[in-house]
Motif scaffolding. Sequence first.
Motif, PDB file in Angstrom:
ATOM      1  N   GLU A   4       0.709  -1.219  -0.004  1.00 24.65           N
ATOM      2  CA  GLU A   4       0.039  -0.055   0.049  1.00 24.65           C
ATOM      3  C   GLU A   4       0.706   1.386  -0.106  1.00 24.65           C
ATOM      4  O   GLU A   4       1.949   1.199   0.674  1.00 24.65           O
ATOM      5  CB  GLU A   4      -0.893  -0.090   1.027  1.00 24.65           C
ATOM      6  N   VAL A   5       0.516   2.320  -0.673  1.00 23.82           N
ATOM      7  CA  VAL A   5       1.318   3.626  -0.743  1.00 23.82           C
ATOM      8  C   VAL A   5       0.174   4.547  -0.082  1.00 23.82           C
ATOM      9  O   VAL A   5      -1.248   4.468  -0.114  1.00 23.82           O
ATOM     10  CB  VAL A   5       1.647   3.913  -2.028  1.00 23.82           C
ATOM     11  N   LYS A   6       0.500   5.685   0.141  1.00 23.57           N
ATOM     12  CA  LYS A   6      -0.166   6.891   0.605  1.00 23.57           C
ATOM     13  C   LYS A   6      -1.330   7.238  -0.288  1.00 23.57           C
ATOM     14  O   LYS A   6      -2.426   7.543   0.121  1.00 23.57           O
ATOM     15  CB  LYS A   6       0.580   8.091   1.214  1.00 23.57           C
ATOM     16  N   VAL A   7      -0.823   7.467  -1.531  1.00 29.92           N
ATOM     17  CA  VAL A   7      -1.773   8.191  -2.366  1.00 29.92           C
ATOM     18  C   VAL A   7      -1.579   7.649  -3.864  1.00 29.92           C
ATOM     19  O   VAL A   7      -0.421   7.288  -4.327  1.00 29.92           O
ATOM     20  CB  VAL A   7      -1.452   9.723  -2.368  1.00 29.92           C
ATOM     21  N   SER A   8      -2.871   7.409  -4.681  1.00 29.96           N
ATOM     22  CA  SER A   8      -2.816   6.940  -5.564  1.00 29.96           C
ATOM     23  C   SER A   8      -3.160   8.106  -6.701  1.00 29.96           C
ATOM     24  O   SER A   8      -4.275   8.500  -6.315  1.00 29.96           O
ATOM     25  CB  SER A   8      -3.649   5.671  -5.835  1.00 29.96           C
ATOM     26  N   VAL A   9      -2.633   8.578  -7.656  1.00 29.53           N
ATOM     27  CA  VAL A   9      -2.933   9.687  -8.615  1.00 29.53           C
ATOM     28  C   VAL A   9      -3.414   9.089  -9.744  1.00 29.53           C
ATOM     29  O   VAL A   9      -2.667   8.228 -10.375  1.00 29.53           O
ATOM     30  CB  VAL A   9      -1.628  10.674  -8.873  1.00 29.53           C
ATOM     31  N   VAL A  10      -4.918   9.211  -9.835  1.00 32.69           N
ATOM     32  CA  VAL A  10      -5.430   8.749 -11.137  1.00 32.69           C
ATOM     33  C   VAL A  10      -5.515   9.809 -12.305  1.00 32.69           C
ATOM     34  O   VAL A  10      -6.043  10.857 -12.088  1.00 32.69           O
ATOM     35  CB  VAL A  10      -6.707   8.193 -10.798  1.00 32.69           C
ATOM     36  N   VAL A  11      -5.047   9.402 -13.543  1.00 29.60           N
ATOM     37  CA  VAL A  11      -5.303  10.360 -14.781  1.00 29.60           C
ATOM     38  C   VAL A  11      -5.599   9.784 -15.854  1.00 29.60           C
ATOM     39  O   VAL A  11      -5.060   8.986 -16.542  1.00 29.60           O
ATOM     40  CB  VAL A  11      -3.556  11.006 -15.040  1.00 29.60           C
ATOM     41  N   PRO A  12      -6.814  10.217 -16.411  1.00 27.70           N
ATOM     42  CA  PRO A  12      -7.305   9.611 -17.496  1.00 27.70           C
ATOM     43  C   PRO A  12      -6.696  10.477 -18.903  1.00 27.70           C
ATOM     44  O   PRO A  12      -6.454  11.616 -18.814  1.00 27.70           O
ATOM     45  CB  PRO A  12      -8.768  10.056 -17.512  1.00 27.70           C
ATOM     46  N   THR A  13      -6.301   9.849 -19.723  1.00 26.38           N
ATOM     47  CA  THR A  13      -5.718  10.408 -20.915  1.00 26.38           C
ATOM     48  C   THR A  13      -6.413   9.962 -22.334  1.00 26.38           C
ATOM     49  O   THR A  13      -6.881   8.809 -22.456  1.00 26.38           O
ATOM     50  CB  THR A  13      -4.291  10.265 -21.102  1.00 26.38           C
ATOM     51  N   TYR A  14      -6.289  10.928 -23.200  1.00 35.32           N
ATOM     52  CA  TYR A  14      -6.712  10.767 -24.695  1.00 35.32           C
ATOM     53  C   TYR A  14      -6.126  11.533 -25.866  1.00 35.32           C
ATOM     54  O   TYR A  14      -6.369  12.978 -25.323  1.00 35.32           O
ATOM     55  CB  TYR A  14      -8.255  10.624 -24.827  1.00 35.32           C
ATOM     56  N   ASN A  15      -5.285  11.233 -26.337  1.00 38.37           N
ATOM     57  CA  ASN A  15      -4.592  12.031 -27.304  1.00 38.37           C
ATOM     58  C   ASN A  15      -4.217  13.290 -26.840  1.00 38.37           C
ATOM     59  O   ASN A  15      -4.137  14.375 -27.209  1.00 38.37           O
ATOM     60  CB  ASN A  15      -5.454  12.335 -28.424  1.00 38.37           C
ATOM     61  N   SER A  16      -3.249  12.990 -25.528  1.00 38.70           N
ATOM     62  CA  SER A  16      -2.927  14.424 -24.721  1.00 38.70           C
ATOM     63  C   SER A  16      -1.716  14.811 -25.311  1.00 38.70           C
ATOM     64  O   SER A  16      -1.411  15.991 -25.233  1.00 38.70           O
ATOM     65  CB  SER A  16      -2.592  13.891 -23.388  1.00 38.70           C
ATOM     66  N   GLY A  17      -0.759  13.997 -25.842  1.00 37.08           N
ATOM     67  CA  GLY A  17       0.406  14.266 -26.487  1.00 37.08           C
ATOM     68  C   GLY A  17       1.338  15.400 -25.520  1.00 37.08           C
ATOM     69  O   GLY A  17       1.588  14.890 -24.473  1.00 37.08           O
ATOM     70  N   GLY A  18       1.853  16.348 -26.163  1.00 37.95           N
ATOM     71  CA  GLY A  18       2.673  17.349 -25.380  1.00 37.95           C
ATOM     72  C   GLY A  18       2.083  17.905 -24.338  1.00 37.95           C
ATOM     73  O   GLY A  18       2.569  18.562 -23.502  1.00 37.95           O
ATOM     74  N   GLN A  30       7.235  16.337  -6.995  1.00 43.78           N
ATOM     75  CA  GLN A  30       6.442  16.419  -5.835  1.00 43.78           C
ATOM     76  C   GLN A  30       7.509  16.288  -4.515  1.00 43.78           C
ATOM     77  O   GLN A  30       8.425  15.265  -4.580  1.00 43.78           O
ATOM     78  CB  GLN A  30       5.398  15.157  -5.598  1.00 43.78           C
ATOM     79  N   SER A  31       6.998  17.074  -3.396  1.00 42.72           N
ATOM     80  CA  SER A  31       7.688  16.854  -2.223  1.00 42.72           C
ATOM     81  C   SER A  31       7.664  15.694  -1.459  1.00 42.72           C
ATOM     82  O   SER A  31       8.452  15.190  -0.817  1.00 42.72           O
ATOM     83  CB  SER A  31       7.464  17.926  -1.236  1.00 42.72           C
ATOM     84  N   MET A  32       6.476  14.933  -1.856  1.00 48.58           N
ATOM     85  CA  MET A  32       6.215  13.714  -1.107  1.00 48.58           C
ATOM     86  C   MET A  32       7.087  12.639  -1.982  1.00 48.58           C
ATOM     87  O   MET A  32       7.378  12.621  -3.110  1.00 48.58           O
ATOM     88  CB  MET A  32       4.827  13.150  -1.415  1.00 48.58           C
ATOM     89  N   PRO A  33       7.846  11.719  -1.320  1.00 49.68           N
ATOM     90  CA  PRO A  33       8.863  10.737  -1.949  1.00 49.68           C
ATOM     91  C   PRO A  33       8.008   9.848  -2.777  1.00 49.68           C
ATOM     92  O   PRO A  33       6.720   9.353  -2.562  1.00 49.68           O
ATOM     93  CB  PRO A  33       9.445  10.116  -0.622  1.00 49.68           C
ATOM     94  N   ALA A  34       8.682   9.472  -3.826  1.00 47.19           N
ATOM     95  CA  ALA A  34       7.922   8.744  -4.723  1.00 47.19           C
ATOM     96  C   ALA A  34       7.528   7.333  -4.399  1.00 47.19           C
ATOM     97  O   ALA A  34       6.811   6.729  -5.002  1.00 47.19           O
ATOM     98  CB  ALA A  34       9.280   8.601  -5.895  1.00 47.19           C
ATOM     99  N   THR A  35       8.330   7.004  -3.300  1.00 47.81           N
ATOM    100  CA  THR A  35       7.919   5.584  -3.044  1.00 47.81           C
ATOM    101  C   THR A  35       6.449   5.753  -2.215  1.00 47.81           C
ATOM    102  O   THR A  35       5.982   4.492  -1.844  1.00 47.81           O
ATOM    103  CB  THR A  35       9.082   5.215  -1.664  1.00 47.81           C
ATOM    104  N   ASP A  36       6.003   6.891  -1.742  1.00 45.76           N
ATOM    105  CA  ASP A  36       4.804   7.014  -0.993  1.00 45.76           C
ATOM    106  C   ASP A  36       3.606   7.197  -1.884  1.00 45.76           C
ATOM    107  O   ASP A  36       2.623   7.277  -1.378  1.00 45.76           O
ATOM    108  CB  ASP A  36       4.977   8.094  -0.066  1.00 45.76           C
ATOM    109  N   PHE A  37       3.895   7.349  -3.244  1.00 47.45           N
ATOM    110  CA  PHE A  37       2.439   7.427  -4.039  1.00 47.45           C
ATOM    111  C   PHE A  37       3.019   6.782  -5.431  1.00 47.45           C
ATOM    112  O   PHE A  37       4.125   6.798  -5.921  1.00 47.45           O
ATOM    113  CB  PHE A  37       2.289   9.177  -4.133  1.00 47.45           C
ATOM    114  N   GLU A  38       1.627   6.479  -5.985  1.00 45.38           N
ATOM    115  CA  GLU A  38       1.870   5.883  -7.365  1.00 45.38           C
ATOM    116  C   GLU A  38       1.060   6.533  -8.157  1.00 45.38           C
ATOM    117  O   GLU A  38      -0.084   7.588  -8.007  1.00 45.38           O
ATOM    118  CB  GLU A  38       1.083   4.447  -7.219  1.00 45.38           C
TER     119      GLU A  38
END
Length: 515
Positions: A4-18, A30-38
């Motif tokens: 388990e991690v502290k936070v899951s960041v959910v991002v939908p994409t479609y032809n988002s490109g640059g 992010q200041s939160m360590p990368a090991t603490d969120f996905e």
Amino acid sequence: MTGEVKVSVVVPTYNSGGHLQQLIDSLLRQSMPATDFEIIFADDGSTDDTPARLAALAAAHPNVEVLRCPHSGWPSRPRNLALARARGEYVQFVDDDDWLAEEALERLYGYAVTNGADIAIGKMTGHGRSVPRDLFRVNRPDARLANSPLIGSLTCHKMFRRAFLLEHDLRFPDEHRKRLEDHHFVIRAYLLSRRTSVLSDYTCYHHARRPDGGNLTATRMEPAGYYGSLREVLDIVDAHTEPGPLRDKLHRRWLRTEMIRRLRGNRLRNAPRDWVDQVAAEVRKTIQERFAPTVAGQLPAVERTVVGLVTEGRVEDLLRLAEWDAGIRARTRLKAYELTGSTLTVLLNSQLRSGEEPLTIRQVDGRDRLVLPVEVPDEWVDCTEDLGRARLDVVAQHATGHEEFFLPVHFEVDREAGAADEFQVRYRGAVTVDFAGLNGGRTQGGWILKARVTGYGWSLDTKLPLEITCPADGARPVVVDKRKKKAPAAPPQPGPGRLRRMAGSVRRQLGLART
């Protein structure tokens, strides 16, 4: 990543490109360590280079996962798929064209845990998009629908306790192209939440409109489907509330934002006529079938008039009113200002105006009546109570980051006699701001001051003619008066602290000193 991690960041994409890059950069900073969120990107069948970009990102960063799904044409299904894979204690939804401030996840997660929140909402700022300003005036550890402007925030860009979502089987409506999918999800979450907390002293979320207009849901709505979905949202409200003030307050949000605002000003006058007729018909149906009379009865006069006209099918009069409404402006005059150290004091007067003339109110039999360009019953334009609800705000906005902060304002609203039985309304205020402490001392760069004039059914911004620059965080600002061709850093006004004393005098004159 495992466990388990502290936070899951959910991002939908479609032809988002640059357009994804600003979000990706913000997540990697992010200041939160990368090991603490996905970070879970759920791609809705993109046909451009988005899948390749995401695959490269996931290969380089262990906390990034990419899901691929057949194209559905809407963000609901990708969000649900990502939510099913999430492992975080909390889930933060982010759109692909938005981005997070560097400390957003750490601060908002900490705030949520401290307050035991099912939902935590981080302060938002808009880039070509509107955000619920009033909600973020102050921190709200226990915000409720009944006693806060929580209903003003219905996008899903929030942090939700995952166990709470699972407990109530909270998901986005999974049909293709379901309008108001955020509203379906968020209003049910609000009504079920044991505690909702609002973090306002740090801007967490940057909500942006893509320059190419390519946001996933940025298409003109089809009225029948849109308002059919809205009525389903009202079904959720009605299932969780009893008839009365709370239900009326919630219903009023959709009446004002999704109905009245579409039938006012430029939004109406610039729309195709056949579309206007369809919207008017759907709005009339919803008002007549779903809202108690007390819902519209609490609105200011110009909004009650829109409700009355659309209910009676007077579309031509709605168009005439919209033409006039589009010309309403706020005008603010900077009366005086002074910079003492890092503290800026400003005195100002504001007014709502129709073209070049002040907005006019007429007294009839001891009651105030808003003067409009269409003939309507007196009770529609009765604005006697509106004067007491009028207010003047001053907002400091960072010129590049767009972060906004309400400043403490002492103000009064005066009647000014006009011709015969008519009068106009003038707003008079004083504000003092110490730039050393604004935004927690994070002040480097340019700042804009805006007066926000609210009353009689309008809430309009106008810039003050001051150019403010802080050379470093917490430094004494440089203030340039844009009304002058050349202006010194400090205005040439005699006597240190003179305007601060004047502002104090104004506050005393205002009696209770509303802020």
